[in-house]
Design a protein around this motif. Sequence first.
Motif, mmCIF file in Angstrom:
data_model
loop_
_atom_site.group_PDB
_atom_site.id
_atom_site.type_symbol
_atom_site.label_atom_id
_atom_site.label_comp_id
_atom_site.label_asym_id
_atom_site.label_seq_id
_atom_site.Cartn_x
_atom_site.Cartn_y
_atom_site.Cartn_z
ATOM 1 N N ILE A 1 0.723 -1.173 -0.141
ATOM 2 C CA ILE A 1 0.056 0.046 -0.042
ATOM 3 C C ILE A 1 0.940 1.195 0.091
ATOM 4 C CG2 ILE A 1 -1.744 1.319 1.489
ATOM 5 C CD1 ILE A 1 -2.854 -1.241 2.255
ATOM 6 N N ARG A 2 1.892 1.289 0.870
ATOM 7 C CA ARG A 2 2.779 2.572 0.723
ATOM 8 C C ARG A 2 3.536 2.740 -0.238
ATOM 9 N NH1 ARG A 2 6.626 2.469 5.224
ATOM 10 N NH2 ARG A 2 6.528 0.333 5.368
ATOM 11 N N ASP A 3 3.808 1.480 -1.163
ATOM 12 C CA ASP A 3 4.596 1.792 -2.552
ATOM 13 C C ASP A 3 3.847 2.456 -3.576
ATOM 14 O OD1 ASP A 3 6.807 0.557 -1.607
ATOM 15 O OD2 ASP A 3 6.161 -1.368 -2.688
ATOM 16 N N ARG A 4 2.381 2.632 -3.301
ATOM 17 C CA ARG A 4 1.622 3.648 -4.050
ATOM 18 C C ARG A 4 1.906 4.858 -4.060
ATOM 19 N NH1 ARG A 4 -3.364 0.264 -2.592
ATOM 20 N NH2 ARG A 4 -4.110 2.248 -1.497
ATOM 21 N N TRP A 5 1.976 5.403 -2.835
ATOM 22 C CA TRP A 5 2.362 6.950 -2.883
ATOM 23 C C TRP A 5 3.412 7.243 -2.502
ATOM 24 C CZ3 TRP A 5 -1.433 4.963 1.314
ATOM 25 C CH2 TRP A 5 -0.919 4.804 2.508
ATOM 26 N N ALA B 1 11.599 -2.765 1.738
ATOM 27 C CA ALA B 1 10.845 -2.156 1.112
ATOM 28 C C ALA B 1 11.563 -0.958 0.417
ATOM 29 C CB ALA B 1 9.705 -1.534 2.213
ATOM 30 N N SER B 2 10.978 -0.432 -0.672
ATOM 31 C CA SER B 2 11.600 0.629 -1.417
ATOM 32 C C SER B 2 11.682 1.699 -0.449
ATOM 33 C CB SER B 2 10.683 0.946 -2.695
ATOM 34 O OG SER B 2 9.436 1.356 -2.291
ATOM 35 N N GLY B 3 12.909 2.364 -0.696
ATOM 36 C CA GLY B 3 13.114 3.516 0.055
ATOM 37 C C GLY B 3 13.385 3.476 1.636
ATOM 38 N N GLU B 4 13.311 2.283 2.085
ATOM 39 C CA GLU B 4 13.295 2.498 3.687
ATOM 40 C C GLU B 4 14.953 2.677 4.244
ATOM 41 O OE1 GLU B 4 13.873 -1.195 6.845
ATOM 42 O OE2 GLU B 4 11.938 -1.104 5.947
#
Length: 797
Positions: free
Chosen positions: A55-59, A334-337
Amino acid sequence: MATSSFNLRQPQSPTPASQEPSKDAPSNSTGQDNALYKGMQPGDATKLIELSNRIRDRWQPKLRAIRAKVLKNKEMLKGNHYTGVWPGTLNQFDAFDEYYNFAGSQNKDSEDRSMDRRPHNFYQMVEKAYRSALLSVPKVRFMPANADDESDRETAKAGSRVETIIERANKADTMVGQELMELFTGGCYFKFNRYVVDADRTGTHKETVWQLTRTDVLPARFVCYNCGATTPENEIVQNPQGLACPQCGQPLGQENYHEDHVDTIPIAQQKDDVANGMVIQTVYGAMNVDADPDAATIDDSPLVNVADDVTLGWARTIFPKLWDKLEAGMTSGASGETMDRQQRDMLSSPAGAGSGLRTTSNEKLTYNRTWFQVTAFAEMDDRPTCERLQELFPKGCMLAWIGEMPLFIKPAKLTKELTWCGTETKGYGLYPAPAGDPAVPIQERINDAYSKIDEYFDRLCAGFLLANEGMIDTQAMNNKVLRPGVLNGIALRAAHQMADIQHAIFQVKTEIDHAIFQYVESLKHDMELLVGTPPQLFGGNGDPNIQTATGQGQQLSTAKNKLGLMWKGLQTEHAEAAENGVACAAENMTEDWFQVVTDETKEARNEYVHLDQMKGSVHAEPEADQGFPMTYSEIKDWFENLITQKDSMLLDWFSAEPKNIDTFIRYMGVPGLIAPGAAMRSKSLRVIAQLVSSGPIDTGMPDPETGEPFLLPSVMPQKYLDDLDAWQKIIPAWAQEHWDKLEGNQPAVDNLVAFYKLCVQFAKEKMAEAQMVAPGGMPPGAMPPPQGQPQPQPAMA
């Protein structure tokens, strides 16, 4: 005689449970999905972590751009004004490091001095003005959820005391300052509310440690069935005829013997320090909170994730059963962690530090807490799992995790643990533009202008020399010290022995346009105007183009109205957080709370919140009487205007109230100045407390004027030492202010009235004595004591 013993902790009240693990209440989690919460199946928690990441990858693209701006603002606040972003990306870089990497090693004789870290941090000054203008803890009032419910009314009465205790434990003044900084640099903040047992943050209390001891309750003994006497075994005397009762002489046999009786008795040994439980509130900014940027309110976001960067030692202490599974630098993938962690780590690096010195986060772990709305479960592809989770957590849940490892899960409603405040309440999502956004481009222009000014003063203000090398040997002239008052020879070329030196050497004189200084000042004024912090807020001069006091006042009023919008949002969030805090306390308190206060008698006492007062429901709302906070200088100016007004009836009216005199001195007087009658007022509050806590003394005689029983106060005024005129003002004023203490307390009313009457009588007597003394030594108007009756001896004030 004790035969065995062991220690047992016997608390006076149940040990409070912590809603979040701490070093004093560590977690028992083993990381197994099916052990996290009753009813969960293996793999459920792992699916929730995957759902959070998906869900967080969407934004993430939009949120990454928001965080890049926030990071730039925070870096600018601490003085690092040269952080850049690569075009077309969201990756940041240090402008100086990249410049020197591109230019290579620099020639000290020709390097550009303007490329130096010398910012003129006006942005920071404006941020401090913004914070100081709004730095006041918003007041909250509590209303019962249902006015007909007695428990709701009791909880509403106790709500203010509970909130005061919570604010003191969380250092509310400091917390408001952090909130304002986040609004200025990041545009929003989130507040996390929970009940925590942690001695470092909540203090300790004493609990008794008992020892259970096996003790001889009844010793070995003989019981005589003839006379009923009981005699201890060691007191029985054996004679030639055998054992006999020492009372009646009756022979005693085996049937008269009873063995000793041993029982276990708890004995208090000592008191240990045990961690308290308290409602803890933590403020997080945009760099730590991951939510849907498009959500209109926090309740509209399907989930909210709060990330804390923790050390390996902290994680292993809080989750001891996961010691071997926790490793330094764990990541969920996760992307960006990792980037988020490094950006947060940059905030604590000093301004001007090189890129190699700006991060220490490689060994840290990201401790995630994710609140899932019940609607977020429906985004799973696994419908049975979704329905099972919706049944287990009908209001949502909070999952804590590190890397890909779930730590603990609990039922939790998002809006009961998190509150939000932004610079814009509606229309711009959860991450509106920061309050200090307009100041950023202006600060960059100020830096550019000051770089030009520094360049001029570094290189050009003293001019520079040009020499004709065909006439002068510059190699021979260099590195020579030309001292004043000494003949300094010049090495001329052989062909130009008779050359005129004025045509051989020329000093170039340069100028800088003085308009640049006016430009800098106008930039500063523009920044203050756009942010809404004119100099009048902190006692400075306003717009130089506005010459009248009325115009300056209008400018200040406009700025206050603009800041007032921020203040309204701050008040609303604090009311929501206070309501959550009281509800959290009511749910988790295991013993009475108290705070130490100083009452009007200057005595310290405990003010309690009892458990039976916390059984109802309340609603919190901002205090309507608290407007935009006034600064110290504004209050001082108001008093000065009031005092300088001639024939001011308003000043006389305010001065009639003794408390106002103390306020006047606080803002207008010299430190250490004492208000007239201050000592008398301090004494009066103590005497009134004694009067209210008891009743009058009945003399048994009628009043000669009214015929009613003649009453004397339990404390007598000092006729010649007290300020009787002050007493006649203080008592009615106190009675009006504290009518609730007199309601239904007729003895206290009678005692105050008797004291007041005596003060009036003594004042008349003193006035008469000042004029004359009657024959016999008795002042005119004095009331002789009743004859033939023993006189009471009341305490003297």
